[in-house]
Design a protein around this motif. Sequence first.
Motif, mmCIF file in Angstrom:
data_model
loop_
_atom_site.group_PDB
_atom_site.id
_atom_site.type_symbol
_atom_site.label_atom_id
_atom_site.label_comp_id
_atom_site.label_asym_id
_atom_site.label_seq_id
_atom_site.Cartn_x
_atom_site.Cartn_y
_atom_site.Cartn_z
ATOM 1 N N GLN A 243 -12.503 -3.822 -7.557
ATOM 2 C CA GLN A 243 -12.707 -2.443 -7.109
ATOM 3 C C GLN A 243 -11.609 -2.116 -6.106
ATOM 4 O OE1 GLN A 243 -16.785 -3.084 -5.706
ATOM 5 N NE2 GLN A 243 -17.497 -1.665 -7.262
ATOM 6 N N THR A 244 -10.998 -0.971 -6.255
ATOM 7 C CA THR A 244 -9.842 -0.688 -5.411
ATOM 8 C C THR A 244 -9.908 0.719 -4.833
ATOM 9 O OG1 THR A 244 -7.423 -0.858 -5.351
ATOM 10 C CG2 THR A 244 -8.399 0.080 -7.353
ATOM 11 N N GLN A 245 -8.799 1.166 -4.279
ATOM 12 C CA GLN A 245 -8.703 2.461 -3.608
ATOM 13 C C GLN A 245 -7.398 3.139 -4.012
ATOM 14 O OE1 GLN A 245 -8.789 0.931 0.392
ATOM 15 N NE2 GLN A 245 -10.990 1.253 0.614
ATOM 16 N N PRO A 246 -7.246 4.415 -3.703
ATOM 17 C CA PRO A 246 -5.957 5.072 -3.964
ATOM 18 C C PRO A 246 -4.823 4.380 -3.210
ATOM 19 C CG PRO A 246 -7.649 6.704 -3.454
ATOM 20 C CD PRO A 246 -8.245 5.369 -3.170
ATOM 21 N N HIS A 247 -3.645 4.419 -3.779
ATOM 22 C CA HIS A 247 -2.420 3.873 -3.187
ATOM 23 C C HIS A 247 -2.335 2.351 -3.257
ATOM 24 C CE1 HIS A 247 -1.799 7.745 -0.580
ATOM 25 N NE2 HIS A 247 -1.800 7.982 -1.887
ATOM 26 N N PHE A 248 -3.226 1.725 -4.017
ATOM 27 C CA PHE A 248 -3.184 0.272 -4.171
ATOM 28 C C PHE A 248 -2.894 -0.133 -5.617
ATOM 29 C CE2 PHE A 248 -5.384 0.322 -0.116
ATOM 30 C CZ PHE A 248 -4.939 -0.833 0.512
ATOM 31 N N SER A 249 -2.256 0.735 -6.383
ATOM 32 C CA SER A 249 -2.088 0.490 -7.818
ATOM 33 C C SER A 249 -1.344 -0.809 -8.105
ATOM 34 C CB SER A 249 -1.377 1.670 -8.478
ATOM 35 O OG SER A 249 -0.114 1.909 -7.861
ATOM 36 N N VAL A 250 -0.224 -1.037 -7.427
ATOM 37 C CA VAL A 250 0.569 -2.241 -7.673
ATOM 38 C C VAL A 250 -0.184 -3.480 -7.201
ATOM 39 C CG1 VAL A 250 2.712 -3.442 -7.113
ATOM 40 C CG2 VAL A 250 2.739 -0.979 -7.547
ATOM 41 N N TYR A 251 -0.717 -3.421 -6.002
ATOM 42 C CA TYR A 251 -1.449 -4.543 -5.428
ATOM 43 C C TYR A 251 -2.648 -4.909 -6.300
ATOM 44 C CZ TYR A 251 -3.791 -7.268 -1.737
ATOM 45 O OH TYR A 251 -4.392 -8.258 -0.995
ATOM 46 N N ALA A 252 -3.425 -3.901 -6.710
ATOM 47 C CA ALA A 252 -4.605 -4.155 -7.533
ATOM 48 C C ALA A 252 -4.229 -4.717 -8.894
ATOM 49 C CB ALA A 252 -5.404 -2.862 -7.701
ATOM 50 N N ALA A 253 -3.151 -4.201 -9.472
ATOM 51 C CA ALA A 253 -2.711 -4.686 -10.779
ATOM 52 C C ALA A 253 -2.337 -6.163 -10.725
ATOM 53 C CB ALA A 253 -1.528 -3.860 -11.274
ATOM 54 N N VAL A 254 -1.602 -6.535 -9.700
ATOM 55 C CA VAL A 254 -1.165 -7.928 -9.581
ATOM 56 C C VAL A 254 -2.344 -8.854 -9.301
ATOM 57 C CG1 VAL A 254 0.227 -9.513 -8.202
ATOM 58 C CG2 VAL A 254 1.182 -7.327 -8.917
ATOM 59 N N LYS A 255 -3.269 -8.430 -8.449
ATOM 60 C CA LYS A 255 -4.435 -9.263 -8.157
ATOM 61 C C LYS A 255 -5.319 -9.404 -9.396
ATOM 62 C CE LYS A 255 -3.226 -9.948 -3.919
ATOM 63 N NZ LYS A 255 -2.654 -11.245 -3.540
ATOM 64 N N GLY A 256 -5.439 -8.341 -10.177
ATOM 65 C CA GLY A 256 -6.152 -8.452 -11.437
ATOM 66 C C GLY A 256 -5.460 -9.416 -12.379
ATOM 67 N N GLY A 257 -4.134 -9.422 -12.341
ATOM 68 C CA GLY A 257 -3.372 -10.363 -13.145
ATOM 69 C C GLY A 257 -3.637 -11.804 -12.758
ATOM 70 N N VAL A 258 -3.809 -12.060 -11.469
ATOM 71 C CA VAL A 258 -4.117 -13.420 -11.011
ATOM 72 C C VAL A 258 -5.436 -13.896 -11.613
ATOM 73 C CG1 VAL A 258 -4.709 -14.833 -8.992
ATOM 74 C CG2 VAL A 258 -2.803 -13.216 -8.869
ATOM 75 N N HIS B 195 0.856 -1.181 0.000
ATOM 76 C CA HIS B 195 0.000 0.000 0.000
ATOM 77 C C HIS B 195 0.892 1.231 0.000
ATOM 78 C CE1 HIS B 195 -2.406 3.007 2.528
ATOM 79 N NE2 HIS B 195 -3.060 2.912 1.385
ATOM 80 N N ASN B 196 0.944 1.944 -1.145
ATOM 81 C CA ASN B 196 1.783 3.143 -1.232
ATOM 82 C C ASN B 196 1.397 3.924 -2.481
ATOM 83 O OD1 ASN B 196 3.757 4.969 -0.509
ATOM 84 N ND2 ASN B 196 5.373 3.422 -0.304
ATOM 85 N N SER B 197 1.789 5.186 -2.510
ATOM 86 C CA SER B 197 1.497 6.014 -3.678
ATOM 87 C C SER B 197 2.366 5.586 -4.852
ATOM 88 C CB SER B 197 1.748 7.495 -3.363
ATOM 89 O OG SER B 197 3.135 7.738 -3.230
ATOM 90 N N VAL B 198 1.958 5.983 -6.047
ATOM 91 C CA VAL B 198 2.722 5.645 -7.242
ATOM 92 C C VAL B 198 4.126 6.239 -7.160
ATOM 93 C CG1 VAL B 198 2.883 5.991 -9.734
ATOM 94 C CG2 VAL B 198 0.683 5.387 -8.695
ATOM 95 N N GLU B 199 4.222 7.487 -6.742
ATOM 96 C CA GLU B 199 5.518 8.164 -6.742
ATOM 97 C C GLU B 199 6.475 7.611 -5.700
ATOM 98 O OE1 GLU B 199 5.198 12.627 -7.849
ATOM 99 O OE2 GLU B 199 3.335 12.132 -6.806
ATOM 100 N N ARG B 200 5.964 7.013 -4.638
ATOM 101 C CA ARG B 200 6.818 6.439 -3.602
ATOM 102 C C ARG B 200 7.109 4.960 -3.812
ATOM 103 N NH1 ARG B 200 4.590 9.176 2.057
ATOM 104 N NH2 ARG B 200 5.106 11.336 1.518
ATOM 105 N N THR B 201 6.521 4.385 -4.827
ATOM 106 C CA THR B 201 6.734 2.978 -5.123
ATOM 107 C C THR B 201 7.966 2.821 -6.003
ATOM 108 O OG1 THR B 201 4.369 2.477 -4.997
ATOM 109 C CG2 THR B 201 5.754 0.933 -6.224
#
Length: 257
Positions: free
Chosen positions: A144-159, A93-99
């Motif tokens: 359905q996701t929330q802000p700061h979950f871009s990486v997590y949501a992308a990977v779970k969608g990939g699954v 859980h982190n922002s795009v710029e801090r990831t």
Amino acid sequence: MQDRVAIVTGAASGIGRGIAEVLLREGCRVSVLDWNEEIGSRAVLEMTEDRDRVRFIRTDVSREADISHAVERTVAQWGTVDILVNNVGTHYHNSVERTTADDFDKVLTTDLRGHFLAIQNVLPFMKEQGRGSIVNIASVHALQTQPHFSVYAAVKGGVVSMSRSIALEYAPLGIRINTVLPGMTRNSNVDRRMAPLNEKEREDLERKMARNIPLGRIAEAAEIGEAVAFLASDRASFITGSTLVVDGGESSHLSWR
């Protein structure tokens, strides 16, 4: 499911342990895979008194050699693999710029690549016997996701997408692949947050976590296990390529802040 052989990754605690316990109760023999040897070894002692039906295998799913070794040990012990549950995952859980790129790669390697490698390693045994059931654990963040979950949501969608494609590929061989999307669930992270709190503070925190869940509470790990056991069993013999949401109704409604 009596005497079916199951492998569950990330099964030393949390949702994975809940899944392993339900499968054991249903009569399966279970290999508990986890990187944490201390917690994993203790967990299998607590799951059942029948030591012939459960074993712990220390496994880092980011290492292909570890996964191959765990499957080989399972087959050496019980002869085959009937069920694979890819549960292991990294919460991020982190922002795009801090990831960082390393952060991205870590989540991708554990939550998606690890699932893929485990599937690759069990398929030869499932093909040989003409049947098998694979259940991949993702998250409601795949839908359905929330802000700061871009990486997590992308990977779970990939699954989810990967599971559908593999399901199409192996359906003619009698191998089923489905995905479970848990919502907020009582797990080791939740337990750690609650540990230093008094009873009232714990109740307040749990109400806060459940505020958007129509059923009014978070899930117990065993409730995710029940959904997995159904999909893994012959009761779901005509279900493949499907996605089962287990979130108390949370993703069924719109919330506006």
